[in-house]
Design an enzyme around this catalytic site. Structure first.
Site, PDB file in Angstrom:
ATOM      1  N   ASN A 112       0.795  -1.231   0.000  1.00  0.00           N
ATOM      2  CA  ASN A 112       0.000   0.000   0.000  1.00  0.00           C
ATOM      3  C   ASN A 112       0.831   1.285   0.000  1.00  0.00           C
ATOM      4  O   ASN A 112       0.392   2.304  -0.520  1.00  0.00           O
ATOM      5  CB  ASN A 112      -1.015  -0.007   1.133  1.00  0.00           C
ATOM      6  N   GLY A 185       2.647  -6.233   6.842  1.00  0.00           N
ATOM      7  CA  GLY A 185       1.570  -6.857   6.073  1.00  0.00           C
ATOM      8  C   GLY A 185       0.395  -7.203   6.964  1.00  0.00           C
ATOM      9  O   GLY A 185       0.211  -6.619   8.036  1.00  0.00           O
ATOM     10  N   SER A 186      -0.375  -8.176   6.500  1.00  0.00           N
ATOM     11  CA  SER A 186      -1.607  -8.515   7.214  1.00  0.00           C
ATOM     12  C   SER A 186      -1.314  -9.361   8.459  1.00  0.00           C
ATOM     13  O   SER A 186      -0.273 -10.028   8.547  1.00  0.00           O
ATOM     14  CB  SER A 186      -2.530  -9.293   6.278  1.00  0.00           C
ATOM     15  N   GLU A 207       4.813  -5.574  11.630  1.00  0.00           N
ATOM     16  CA  GLU A 207       4.015  -4.344  11.461  1.00  0.00           C
ATOM     17  C   GLU A 207       2.734  -4.765  10.752  1.00  0.00           C
ATOM     18  O   GLU A 207       2.723  -4.946   9.541  1.00  0.00           O
ATOM     19  CB  GLU A 207       4.797  -3.316  10.632  1.00  0.00           C
ATOM     20  N   CYS A 241      -2.650   1.565   6.470  1.00  0.00           N
ATOM     21  CA  CYS A 241      -2.797   0.689   7.645  1.00  0.00           C
ATOM     22  C   CYS A 241      -3.327   1.446   8.865  1.00  0.00           C
ATOM     23  O   CYS A 241      -4.006   0.865   9.700  1.00  0.00           O
ATOM     24  CB  CYS A 241      -1.468   0.024   7.981  1.00  0.00           C
ATOM     25  N   GLU A 329     -10.486  -5.638   8.907  1.00  0.00           N
ATOM     26  CA  GLU A 329      -9.961  -4.344   8.449  1.00  0.00           C
ATOM     27  C   GLU A 329     -10.494  -4.036   7.051  1.00  0.00           C
ATOM     28  O   GLU A 329     -10.458  -4.894   6.169  1.00  0.00           O
ATOM     29  CB  GLU A 329      -8.432  -4.457   8.412  1.00  0.00           C
TER      30      GLU A 329
HETATM   31  P1  NAD Z   1       0.036  -9.291   2.937  1.00  0.00           P
HETATM   32  O1  NAD Z   1       0.164  -9.844   4.309  1.00  0.00           O
HETATM   33  O2  NAD Z   1      -0.889  -9.960   1.983  1.00  0.00           O
HETATM   34  O3  NAD Z   1       1.455  -9.257   2.194  1.00  0.00           O
HETATM   35  C1  NAD Z   1       2.596  -8.691   2.796  1.00  0.00           C
HETATM   36  C2  NAD Z   1       3.849  -9.376   2.259  1.00  0.00           C
HETATM   37  O4  NAD Z   1       3.809 -10.758   2.594  1.00  0.00           O
HETATM   38  C3  NAD Z   1       4.020  -9.297   0.744  1.00  0.00           C
HETATM   39  O5  NAD Z   1       5.375  -9.009   0.471  1.00  0.00           O
HETATM   40  C4  NAD Z   1       3.624 -10.675   0.257  1.00  0.00           C
HETATM   41  O6  NAD Z   1       4.339 -11.077  -0.880  1.00  0.00           O
HETATM   42  C5  NAD Z   1       3.974 -11.557   1.441  1.00  0.00           C
HETATM   43  N1  NAD Z   1       3.064 -12.708   1.583  1.00  0.00           N
HETATM   44  C6  NAD Z   1       1.739 -12.750   1.287  1.00  0.00           C
HETATM   45  N2  NAD Z   1       1.240 -13.955   1.584  1.00  0.00           N
HETATM   46  C7  NAD Z   1       2.254 -14.702   2.047  1.00  0.00           C
HETATM   47  C8  NAD Z   1       2.376 -16.039   2.511  1.00  0.00           C
HETATM   48  N3  NAD Z   1       1.317 -16.864   2.539  1.00  0.00           N
HETATM   49  N4  NAD Z   1       3.585 -16.472   2.928  1.00  0.00           N
HETATM   50  C9  NAD Z   1       4.658 -15.654   2.904  1.00  0.00           C
HETATM   51  N5  NAD Z   1       4.591 -14.380   2.458  1.00  0.00           N
HETATM   52  C10 NAD Z   1       3.421 -13.906   2.045  1.00  0.00           C
HETATM   53  O7  NAD Z   1      -0.329  -7.746   3.140  1.00  0.00           O
HETATM   54  P2  NAD Z   1      -0.644  -6.664   2.057  1.00  0.00           P
HETATM   55  O8  NAD Z   1      -1.932  -6.997   1.388  1.00  0.00           O
HETATM   56  O9  NAD Z   1       0.538  -6.415   1.204  1.00  0.00           O
HETATM   57  O10 NAD Z   1      -0.823  -5.377   2.986  1.00  0.00           O
HETATM   58  C11 NAD Z   1      -2.009  -5.091   3.633  1.00  0.00           C
HETATM   59  C12 NAD Z   1      -1.912  -5.333   5.115  1.00  0.00           C
HETATM   60  O11 NAD Z   1      -0.730  -4.794   5.638  1.00  0.00           O
HETATM   61  C13 NAD Z   1      -3.028  -4.642   5.877  1.00  0.00           C
HETATM   62  O12 NAD Z   1      -3.493  -5.489   6.885  1.00  0.00           O
HETATM   63  C14 NAD Z   1      -2.359  -3.431   6.467  1.00  0.00           C
HETATM   64  O13 NAD Z   1      -2.998  -2.921   7.608  1.00  0.00           O
HETATM   65  C15 NAD Z   1      -1.026  -3.965   6.760  1.00  0.00           C
HETATM   66  N6  NAD Z   1      -0.049  -2.885   6.820  1.00  0.00           N
HETATM   67  C16 NAD Z   1       0.553  -2.610   8.000  1.00  0.00           C
HETATM   68  C17 NAD Z   1       1.426  -1.562   8.081  1.00  0.00           C
HETATM   69  C18 NAD Z   1       2.117  -1.206   9.373  1.00  0.00           C
HETATM   70  O14 NAD Z   1       3.074  -0.439   9.309  1.00  0.00           O
HETATM   71  N7  NAD Z   1       1.703  -1.707  10.507  1.00  0.00           N
HETATM   72  C19 NAD Z   1       1.727  -0.814   6.959  1.00  0.00           C
HETATM   73  C20 NAD Z   1       1.087  -1.145   5.770  1.00  0.00           C
HETATM   74  C21 NAD Z   1       0.225  -2.189   5.711  1.00  0.00           C
END
Ligand code: NAD
Length: 454
Positions: A112, A185-186, A207, A241, A329
């Site tokens: 994002n 990520g999530s 995070e 996020c 979320e």
């Molecule tokens: P995501 O968890 O789908 O992906 C994040 C990363 O993990 C990517 O690089 C992806 O390639 C990798 N990934 C995805 N699935 C995986 C798996 N099964 N095994 C290993 N790696 C995997 O998250 P997203 O859709 O990229 O981002 C959205 C989420 O991130 C939201 O929940 C948001 O709130 C959160 N977020 C948090 C922050 C923070 O600073 N706390 C900042 C931005 C986004």
């Protein structure tokens, strides 16, 4: 992958990254490389989801530049050996703490804010003296390619390397042993990363996300609240996020506040053409989001174009905690409003939910403010503002519970990639023998003197 990690480990073991001069050089280099490639980054992110140069600079690059400048300025202090007092039992001696880099680090980014969420953790890793393998999100593919191109053509892969890929590649990476994993990520994927890290006892910073509430109490400055909330919610089309996920508005101000929100949306002229709105990152997310729009509750917006990946800024009125939109979320331009009557009961409801990444309070009432800030556990937040706490470089940033663990930016980031060795440094000219055998009644008396607990 194994060769790359081994090469980084060898480089780390050469002690090159422990040299503060080296860290400063690399940070300066990163600053210049990013500056030189700004246009490339703007073009890539515009192709991916129509994010404007203004938004990319203000919400991504400016933050990274600020982190780099701060790191260069403060690294001598952060990395210096810090003295601690020595307790009576250990005298004579000196005590100090030596910061040391953890080693080979893996940084996994989210899509994002692809530049900020890749480069800011990398800055923390570099200033701490770690080597970095960066895996940006594969979802904005032009951005991912650009990050790889910029870094891999300018940095030595033994020190800083971008590895592109999705789930498959990340799963492979996670099988390997790192000295630190930093994941954004999530919450669901955060659990996968944590489990993988546990196999090697690798420390992690997670995070993650969550549903961040914003309280608006009866005596708040409603005009300012509406202005700040609409900006922070629809920035990046809600794909932030720390965006206010839902509003908790006191019943008594319902009509006035709704009207102000509507005026703010209209005045903002959200449109990709105006550079203040972006596309939803992919079709899958558009489809996920439109399922959350309960047509009966739409106050404003609600329309969308699946092909163009656009959803209008949408407000859902009179939502309940039990509605499906309250289950996870939102991460998109849909803002549900829940009306409350009793603050205590509402706080209790929020506390039943997973701990949010942020919480916002719009009020002039000190008692309400203190109650919300002290009773709800959340990562960080603002009073009479939203989202902007991230832009204060004097704060660490991170979640708690389901919204994450650990924090970064500034000195917090340095600490996230460091270990602190505690050293008791004793002279040899004296050797009190209390601890040695045989233990006599006099020694016990002396021991009790040193360990007296009154
Ligand atoms: P995501 O968890 O789908 O992906 C994040 C990363 O993990 C990517 O690089 C992806 O390639 C990798 N990934 C995805 N699935 C995986 C798996 N099964 N095994 C290993 N790696 C995997 O998250 P997203 O859709 O990229 O981002 C959205 C989420 O991130 C939201 O929940 C948001 O709130 C959160 N977020 C948090 C922050 C923070 O600073 N706390 C900042 C931005 C986004």
């Amino acid at each position: 992958m194994q060769n790359l990690i081994q090469a980084q480990r060898n480089f780390f073991n050469s002690n090159a990254t422990k040299d503060i001069k080296f860290r400063k050089q690399q940070l300066k280099k990163l600053f210049n490389v990013l500056k030189d490639n700004e246009q490339l980054m703007y073009d890539a992110i515009y192709t991916d989801f129509k994010k404007s140069a203004f938004d990319t600079y203000s919400t991504e690059l400016a933050l990274v530049y600020s982190d780099i400048k701060e790191a260069i300025k403060k690294v001598d202090d952060w990395a210096s050996i810090k003295n601690r007092p020595t307790n009576l039992l250990n005298l004579p001696a000196i005590s100090y703490v030596i910061p040391e880099p953890l080693g080979v680090s893996l940084v996994i980014g989210a899509w994002n804010y692809p530049y900020q969420l890749s480069f800011a953790p990398a800055v923390s890793a570099i200033v701490a003296g770690c080597t970095v393998i960066l895996k940006p999100s594969e979802i904005p593919e032009n951005t991912s390619k650009t990050i790889a191109k910029i870094i891999n053509s300018n940095f030595d892969s033994d020190f800083f390397k971008v590895v592109e890929g999705g789930i498959e590649e990340t799963t492979e990476l996670l099988k390997e042993k790192f000295d630190k994993i930093f994941f954004t990520g999530s919450t669901a994927v955060g659990k996968i990363v944590y489990q993988a890290a546990a196999k090697h006892l690798t420390p992690v910073t997670l995070e993650l996300g969550g549903k961040s509430p914003a309280f608006i109490t009866p005596n708040a400055n409603l005009k300012i609240a509406a202005k700040r909330l609409i900006w922070s919610k629809f920035l990046n089309a809600g794909q932030t996020c720390i965006a206010p996920d839902y509003l908790l508005v006191h019943k008594s101000i319902k009509d006035d506040f709704l009207n102000l929100l509507k005026i703010e949306i209209e005045n903002s002229h959200f449109d990709t053409k105006n550079g203040n709105y972006v596309q939803i990152v992919n079709k899958r997310n558009v489809e996920r989001l439109i399922k959350l729009i309960d047509k009966e509750k739409v106050y404003i917006g609600g329309n969308y174009d699946i092909e163009k990946r656009l959803i209008a800024p949408t407000i859902l009125d009179d939502v309940n905690f039990e509605d499906s939109i309250m289950e996870e979320e939102i991460f998109g331009p849909i803002l549900p409003i829940i009306y409350y009557d009793n603050l205590e009961e509402t706080i209790a409801k929020v506390k039943e939910m997973p701990k949010p990444l942020s919480c916002y309070v719009f009020t002039k009432n000190k008692t309400s403010k203190n109650k919300i800030l002290s009773e709800i556990s959340f990562g960080g937040g603002c009073v009479n503002e939203a989202v902007m706490h991230l832009s204060n470089p004097n704060f660490g940033f991170g979640g708690v519970g389901e919204s994450g663990m650990g924090s970064y930016h500034g000195e917090e980031g340095f600490k996230a990639f460091s270990h602190f060795k505690s050293i008791l440094d004793k002279p040899t000219w004296i050797e009190p023998n209390i601890k040695y055998y045989p233990h006599t009644p006099l020694k016990l008396k002396l021991l009790k003197f040193f360990f007296r607990f009154n």
